[in-house]
Enzyme design. Structure first.
Site, PDB file in Angstrom:
ATOM      1  N   LYS A 113      40.708  46.503  35.719  1.00 41.84           N
ATOM      2  CA  LYS A 113      42.106  46.266  36.138  1.00 41.84           C
ATOM      3  C   LYS A 113      42.842  47.605  36.056  1.00 41.84           C
ATOM      4  O   LYS A 113      43.495  47.930  35.060  1.00 41.84           O
ATOM      5  CB  LYS A 113      42.730  45.198  35.221  1.00 41.84           C
ATOM      6  CG  LYS A 113      43.883  44.469  35.841  1.00 41.84           C
ATOM      7  CD  LYS A 113      44.208  43.217  35.056  1.00 41.84           C
ATOM      8  CE  LYS A 113      45.603  42.715  35.330  1.00 41.84           C
ATOM      9  NZ  LYS A 113      45.865  42.308  36.708  1.00 41.84           N
TER      10      LYS A 113
HETATM   11  N1  PMP Z   1      42.631  39.064  40.981  1.00 41.95           N
HETATM   12  C1  PMP Z   1      43.529  40.057  40.886  1.00 41.95           C
HETATM   13  C2  PMP Z   1      43.490  41.157  41.881  1.00 41.95           C
HETATM   14  C3  PMP Z   1      44.484  40.051  39.854  1.00 41.95           C
HETATM   15  O1  PMP Z   1      45.389  41.034  39.753  1.00 41.95           O
HETATM   16  C4  PMP Z   1      44.498  38.981  38.943  1.00 41.95           C
HETATM   17  C5  PMP Z   1      45.526  38.946  37.837  1.00 41.95           C
HETATM   18  N2  PMP Z   1      45.082  39.639  36.713  1.00 41.95           N
HETATM   19  C6  PMP Z   1      43.533  37.970  39.075  1.00 41.95           C
HETATM   20  C7  PMP Z   1      42.619  38.042  40.111  1.00 41.95           C
HETATM   21  C8  PMP Z   1      43.476  36.831  38.113  1.00 41.95           C
HETATM   22  O2  PMP Z   1      43.026  37.276  36.858  1.00 41.95           O
HETATM   23  P1  PMP Z   1      43.427  36.545  35.525  1.00 41.95           P
HETATM   24  O3  PMP Z   1      43.123  35.106  35.724  1.00 41.95           O
HETATM   25  O4  PMP Z   1      42.553  37.153  34.497  1.00 41.95           O
HETATM   26  O5  PMP Z   1      44.865  36.772  35.300  1.00 41.95           O
END
Ligand code: PMP
Length: 295
Positions: free
Chosen positions: A153
């Protein structure tokens, strides 16, 4: 909106007033988007304020750092404790938490030697709202895993997300759905994607998407609720035959999609297993005993 004069955040070993915290304008993160972050939620539960899946989020933060060579020494336990302290100092229970690992001044493209950690939090409603979404297929692809570490991320990856969301909104939609480099459905700019056919859920495999913690929670809920699912690549043409679809993510939670490129899904949301997942997700994050939700 995110802070006022009373807000406290954690930064490099101290708790500071958000309005007085400073950063260096020569940092690698600001110039090159080279930093990592997380998005986490806490909820008011019967057992007090609980950070949902704190361990999983902080493990992903550490993994993101490792993947892009950012030295980061905090332990998951320390991070969790610091986050509860941020919540306490700001008197927050239903909150969105944003840890950011950012790099020191360095105008070169070399590996950083020193990094910084900031953790802040604020009250935030469901990111994509609570109404069924009108979604369009994006003209942008998700970043290519041969160009970047898609499973990390990383701040800079979100330029792609901002372009896709802005394009969707400029065209009058609520959000975009991006494909990967092989023209398979990938994910939303800030959420993962599921669709449903005959009571079964489908979601794209890991590889070209962020490994969402909410996505993993949805799959756990499928097991708990005996909802069949298949993790496989999906082509946009298949969407026409689907009964329903939704996005899921920490900020967005579980939110239904009414239509993609104005093609409406056939089933009424309340009759879908997706709706059951949406309700069960709320029960899980609030640590409520799971009720059986029927329309
Ligand atoms: N894909 C992207 C590109 C994101 O930014 C997020 C948010 N973090 C998610 C998927 C979903 O991830 P999570 O469920 O861990 O928040």
């Amino acid at each position: 909106m995110y802070y006022n004069e009373n807000t406290t955040l954690y930064c490099n070993g101290s708790f500071l007033k958000a309005s007085e915290a400073k950063t260096d304008l020569y940092g690698q993160t600001l110039h090159y988007g080279y930093g990592v972050f997380e998005g986490i939620r806490s909820y008011q539960t019967e057992n007090g304020t609980k950070i949902f899946k704190a361990k999983e989020h902080y493990e992903r933060l550490k993994r993101s750092c490792e993947l892009v060579n950012i030295p980061f020494t905090y332990s998951v336990k320390e991070l969790e404790e610091l986050t509860y302290e941020v919540l306490k100092r700001n008197n927050l229970s239903n909150a969105y938490i944003r840890p950011l690992v950012y790099c020191d001044p360095n105008m070169s493209l070399s590996r950083p030697t020193k990094v910084n950690l900031m953790i802040c939090a604020w009250e935030w409603g469901s990111y994509l709202g609570d109404k069924m979404l009108r979604v369009c297929l994006s003209s942008f692809q998700r970043p290519n895993p041969k160009s970047v570490k898609v499973e990390a991320k990383v701040n800079g990856h979100y330029v792609n997300s901002i372009l896709a969301t802005t394009e969707a909104k400029d065209k009058g939609f609520d959000e975009g759905l991006l494909l990967d480099m092989h023209e398979n459905i990938a994910e939303a700019p800030g959420a993962n994607f599921f669709c449903e056919k005959d009571g079964k859920l489908f979601t794209p495999p890991l590889g070209n998407i962020l490994p969402g913690i909410t996505r993993a929670t949805v799959l756990e809920l499928c097991d708990e609720l005996d909802i069949p699912y298949e993790v496989r690549h999906l082509k946009p043409a298949e969407l026409k035959n689907m009964d329903a679809a939704f996005f899921c993510g920490t900020a967005a939670e579980v939110i239904g999609i009414a239509s993609i490129d104005d093609n409406k899904f056939k089933k009424s949301w309340l009759e879908t297993v997706a709706y059951k997942i949406q309700m069960a997700y709320q029960d899980k994050v609030h640590e409520r005993k799971m009720a059986v939700h029927t329309a």
